[in-house]
Design a protein around this motif. Sequence first.
Motif, PDB file in Angstrom:
ATOM      1  N   ASP A   1     -83.405  43.385  13.073  1.00 43.86           N
ATOM      2  CA  ASP A   1     -83.473  42.034  13.645  1.00 43.86           C
ATOM      3  C   ASP A   1     -84.453  42.042  14.821  1.00 43.86           C
ATOM      4  O   ASP A   1     -84.147  42.549  15.899  1.00 43.86           O
ATOM      5  N   LEU A   2     -85.639  41.485  14.601  1.00 46.68           N
ATOM      6  CA  LEU A   2     -86.657  41.425  15.643  1.00 46.68           C
ATOM      7  C   LEU A   2     -86.694  40.071  16.355  1.00 46.68           C
ATOM      8  O   LEU A   2     -87.609  39.806  17.143  1.00 46.68           O
ATOM      9  N   SER A   3     -85.694  39.220  16.105  1.00 47.38           N
ATOM     10  CA  SER A   3     -85.706  37.881  16.687  1.00 47.38           C
ATOM     11  C   SER A   3     -85.731  37.863  18.222  1.00 47.38           C
ATOM     12  O   SER A   3     -86.290  36.929  18.805  1.00 47.38           O
ATOM     13  N   PRO A   4     -85.164  38.871  18.930  1.00 43.05           N
ATOM     14  CA  PRO A   4     -85.289  38.849  20.393  1.00 43.05           C
ATOM     15  C   PRO A   4     -86.732  38.985  20.878  1.00 43.05           C
ATOM     16  O   PRO A   4     -87.005  38.725  22.054  1.00 43.05           O
ATOM     17  N   LEU A   5     -87.644  39.401  20.007  1.00 39.22           N
ATOM     18  CA  LEU A   5     -89.047  39.569  20.381  1.00 39.22           C
ATOM     19  C   LEU A   5     -89.897  38.412  19.885  1.00 39.22           C
ATOM     20  O   LEU A   5     -91.098  38.578  19.640  1.00 39.22           O
ATOM     21  N   SER A   6     -89.296  37.241  19.722  1.00 43.00           N
ATOM     22  CA  SER A   6     -90.034  36.100  19.192  1.00 43.00           C
ATOM     23  C   SER A   6     -89.733  34.843  19.991  1.00 43.00           C
ATOM     24  O   SER A   6     -88.627  34.658  20.479  1.00 43.00           O
ATOM     25  N   LYS A   7     -90.751  34.001  20.115  1.00 42.89           N
ATOM     26  CA  LYS A   7     -90.577  32.687  20.738  1.00 42.89           C
ATOM     27  C   LYS A   7     -90.510  31.621  19.649  1.00 42.89           C
ATOM     28  O   LYS A   7     -91.087  31.802  18.567  1.00 42.89           O
ATOM     29  N   ASN A   8     -89.850  30.526  19.951  1.00 41.75           N
ATOM     30  CA  ASN A   8     -89.742  29.420  18.997  1.00 41.75           C
ATOM     31  C   ASN A   8     -90.197  28.112  19.643  1.00 41.75           C
ATOM     32  O   ASN A   8     -89.642  27.047  19.392  1.00 41.75           O
ATOM     33  N   ASP A   9     -91.218  28.230  20.513  1.00 39.77           N
ATOM     34  CA  ASP A   9     -91.727  27.056  21.215  1.00 39.77           C
ATOM     35  C   ASP A   9     -93.196  26.792  20.917  1.00 39.77           C
ATOM     36  O   ASP A   9     -93.865  26.069  21.653  1.00 39.77           O
ATOM     37  N   GLY A  10     -93.708  27.400  19.835  1.00 42.66           N
ATOM     38  CA  GLY A  10     -95.108  27.197  19.475  1.00 42.66           C
ATOM     39  C   GLY A  10     -96.072  28.145  20.153  1.00 42.66           C
ATOM     40  O   GLY A  10     -97.293  28.016  19.985  1.00 42.66           O
ATOM     41  N   HIS A  11     -95.544  29.130  20.914  1.00 48.05           N
ATOM     42  CA  HIS A  11     -96.381  30.101  21.598  1.00 48.05           C
ATOM     43  C   HIS A  11     -96.023  31.517  21.137  1.00 48.05           C
ATOM     44  O   HIS A  11     -94.881  31.776  20.745  1.00 48.05           O
TER      45      HIS A  11
ATOM     46  N   ILE B   1     -89.209  50.224   5.397  1.00 48.01           N
ATOM     47  CA  ILE B   1     -88.684  51.246   6.304  1.00 48.01           C
ATOM     48  C   ILE B   1     -89.272  52.584   5.870  1.00 48.01           C
ATOM     49  O   ILE B   1     -89.169  52.968   4.698  1.00 48.01           O
ATOM     50  N   THR B   2     -89.906  53.302   6.806  1.00 49.37           N
ATOM     51  CA  THR B   2     -90.611  54.539   6.450  1.00 49.37           C
ATOM     52  C   THR B   2     -90.022  55.784   7.098  1.00 49.37           C
ATOM     53  O   THR B   2     -90.497  56.890   6.840  1.00 49.37           O
ATOM     54  N   GLY B   3     -89.006  55.633   7.944  1.00 47.60           N
ATOM     55  CA  GLY B   3     -88.406  56.802   8.575  1.00 47.60           C
ATOM     56  C   GLY B   3     -87.072  56.457   9.212  1.00 47.60           C
ATOM     57  O   GLY B   3     -86.785  55.302   9.518  1.00 47.60           O
ATOM     58  N   THR B   4     -86.246  57.484   9.414  1.00 49.23           N
ATOM     59  CA  THR B   4     -84.908  57.264   9.971  1.00 49.23           C
ATOM     60  C   THR B   4     -84.664  58.005  11.283  1.00 49.23           C
ATOM     61  O   THR B   4     -83.685  57.726  11.960  1.00 49.23           O
ATOM     62  N   ASN B   5     -85.507  58.946  11.636  1.00 46.10           N
ATOM     63  CA  ASN B   5     -85.297  59.716  12.865  1.00 46.10           C
ATOM     64  C   ASN B   5     -86.628  60.001  13.562  1.00 46.10           C
ATOM     65  O   ASN B   5     -87.224  61.042  13.350  1.00 46.10           O
ATOM     66  N   PRO B   6     -87.102  59.042  14.355  1.00 47.00           N
ATOM     67  CA  PRO B   6     -86.465  57.773  14.703  1.00 47.00           C
ATOM     68  C   PRO B   6     -86.636  56.729  13.593  1.00 47.00           C
ATOM     69  O   PRO B   6     -87.481  56.887  12.710  1.00 47.00           O
ATOM     70  N   PHE B   7     -85.858  55.684  13.691  1.00 44.03           N
ATOM     71  CA  PHE B   7     -85.965  54.571  12.746  1.00 44.03           C
ATOM     72  C   PHE B   7     -87.323  53.892  12.950  1.00 44.03           C
ATOM     73  O   PHE B   7     -87.698  53.540  14.067  1.00 44.03           O
TER      74      PHE B   7
ATOM     75  N   VAL C   1     -98.065  45.860  11.241  1.00 45.96           N
ATOM     76  CA  VAL C   1     -97.403  46.188  12.503  1.00 45.96           C
ATOM     77  C   VAL C   1     -96.494  47.385  12.260  1.00 45.96           C
ATOM     78  O   VAL C   1     -95.496  47.290  11.531  1.00 45.96           O
ATOM     79  N   ASN C   2     -96.842  48.531  12.837  1.00 50.14           N
ATOM     80  CA  ASN C   2     -96.034  49.742  12.718  1.00 50.14           C
ATOM     81  C   ASN C   2     -95.005  49.755  13.846  1.00 50.14           C
ATOM     82  O   ASN C   2     -95.359  49.881  15.020  1.00 50.14           O
ATOM     83  N   PHE C   3     -93.730  49.598  13.507  1.00 56.22           N
ATOM     84  CA  PHE C   3     -92.694  49.535  14.530  1.00 56.22           C
ATOM     85  C   PHE C   3     -91.867  50.823  14.566  1.00 56.22           C
ATOM     86  O   PHE C   3     -91.659  51.479  13.544  1.00 56.22           O
ATOM     87  N   THR C   4     -91.407  51.175  15.775  1.00 53.82           N
ATOM     88  CA  THR C   4     -90.604  52.379  15.989  1.00 53.82           C
ATOM     89  C   THR C   4     -89.465  52.059  16.945  1.00 53.82           C
ATOM     90  O   THR C   4     -89.664  51.377  17.961  1.00 53.82           O
ATOM     91  N   CYS C   5     -88.297  52.554  16.641  1.00 51.71           N
ATOM     92  CA  CYS C   5     -87.118  52.345  17.489  1.00 51.71           C
ATOM     93  C   CYS C   5     -87.165  53.268  18.701  1.00 51.71           C
ATOM     94  O   CYS C   5     -87.437  54.465  18.579  1.00 51.71           O
ATOM     95  N   ASP C   6     -86.904  52.696  19.872  1.00 52.50           N
ATOM     96  CA  ASP C   6     -86.730  53.469  21.100  1.00 52.50           C
ATOM     97  C   ASP C   6     -85.728  52.719  21.970  1.00 52.50           C
ATOM     98  O   ASP C   6     -86.048  51.677  22.549  1.00 52.50           O
ATOM     99  N   GLU C   7     -84.519  53.251  22.057  1.00 50.33           N
ATOM    100  CA  GLU C   7     -83.437  52.575  22.770  1.00 50.33           C
ATOM    101  C   GLU C   7     -83.727  52.378  24.251  1.00 50.33           C
ATOM    102  O   GLU C   7     -83.125  51.527  24.910  1.00 50.33           O
TER     103      GLU C   7
ATOM    104  N   TYR D   1     -85.298  46.759  20.166  1.00 48.92           N
ATOM    105  CA  TYR D   1     -84.956  45.752  19.165  1.00 48.92           C
ATOM    106  C   TYR D   1     -85.471  46.112  17.770  1.00 48.92           C
ATOM    107  O   TYR D   1     -85.169  45.411  16.809  1.00 48.92           O
ATOM    108  N   ALA D   2     -86.240  47.186  17.693  1.00 51.03           N
ATOM    109  CA  ALA D   2     -86.733  47.658  16.396  1.00 51.03           C
ATOM    110  C   ALA D   2     -85.825  48.741  15.821  1.00 51.03           C
ATOM    111  O   ALA D   2     -86.223  49.477  14.917  1.00 51.03           O
ATOM    112  N   CYS D   3     -84.603  48.845  16.351  1.00 51.31           N
ATOM    113  CA  CYS D   3     -83.659  49.863  15.883  1.00 51.31           C
ATOM    114  C   CYS D   3     -82.757  49.307  14.779  1.00 51.31           C
ATOM    115  O   CYS D   3     -82.503  48.099  14.708  1.00 51.31           O
TER     116      CYS D   3
END
Length: 290
Positions: free
Chosen positions: A62-72, A128-134, A157-163, A188-190
């Motif tokens: 769920d990447l929604s915390p990294l998104s705006k919904n106001d046209g920007h 999803i291309t890896g689990t450790n890290p996700f 966009v290559n994303f990696t989880c980092d708590e 949020y990419a976890c």
Amino acid sequence: MHHPVFASRMDCGLVLKKNFSWYLMASALLVLTARNCAAVNCKLRSGSTCICDVEDGSGYLDLSPLSKNDGHPFFDNIGTPGHPRWHYSYNPCHTYTDSDCKNQVATCQNMPGSQAVCGRQTAALIMITGTNPFKGVIKYPGGDVFPNTKTERTSYVNFTCDEKTEQTFTSLGEPTQAVYIFTLVSKYACLKPEPPTQTQPTGTTTKPSRTPNDLHVSLGTIMDICLLMGLTSYLAVGTAYMYMRRGARGREAIPNFEFWIGFPGLVKEGCMFIVSKLRRGGGASGYDQI
């Protein structure tokens, strides 16, 4: 008399010998990427381009915390190391408008006097291309078309989880025409575990209802993503080394820039040589004429 192709091959050989350590490093990166690239589809939930369920049932993204919904865009005016004229914007979940970048925009390229959509939300694909890290890759095809080559722009966009990281978004620019590569590191990419099952009045248990996207992921798409992961690693490590250890700036920071800029010419000359051989009928007589 030497054929120009053979002369080019000699020049190429000198470049290869001079930069052997770079090619060894690049090969190692590609091999490691291929060995660890067990890509699994993440099915997008209905009406979303940033929330998906991992196909093996391990959880959801769920990447929604990294998104705006106001046209920007959430990530705006992000620069590219070595290319001061290239700036990008990105919004993971919702479309936005940025001057000439319109209509379901996911990524937008900003250059002095021009803008272009580099990828659109409507055709987003998450693997999803890896689990450790996700970690994984989001593909955004459907960007604006180059008028001279008719090539459609696509962003990865290559994303990696980092708590421990809120969010870090980096642009690697346009390593080849119409292909744009970015990296995203965030908590949020976890992977999130599936929510607990819900007990119905009848006593049966079911998971919360959702309608995932049933998009089929082909083998070609998986190979494409794995290759791009290797290319991303090659560019990131190579550019960092050239920048910090050799003091290279601008396009000179791209590893083996001279070789890659001349590579299309080598391919063209090789094709012309083969065509000329075929037209002459091949064999020793055709070679003697050279």
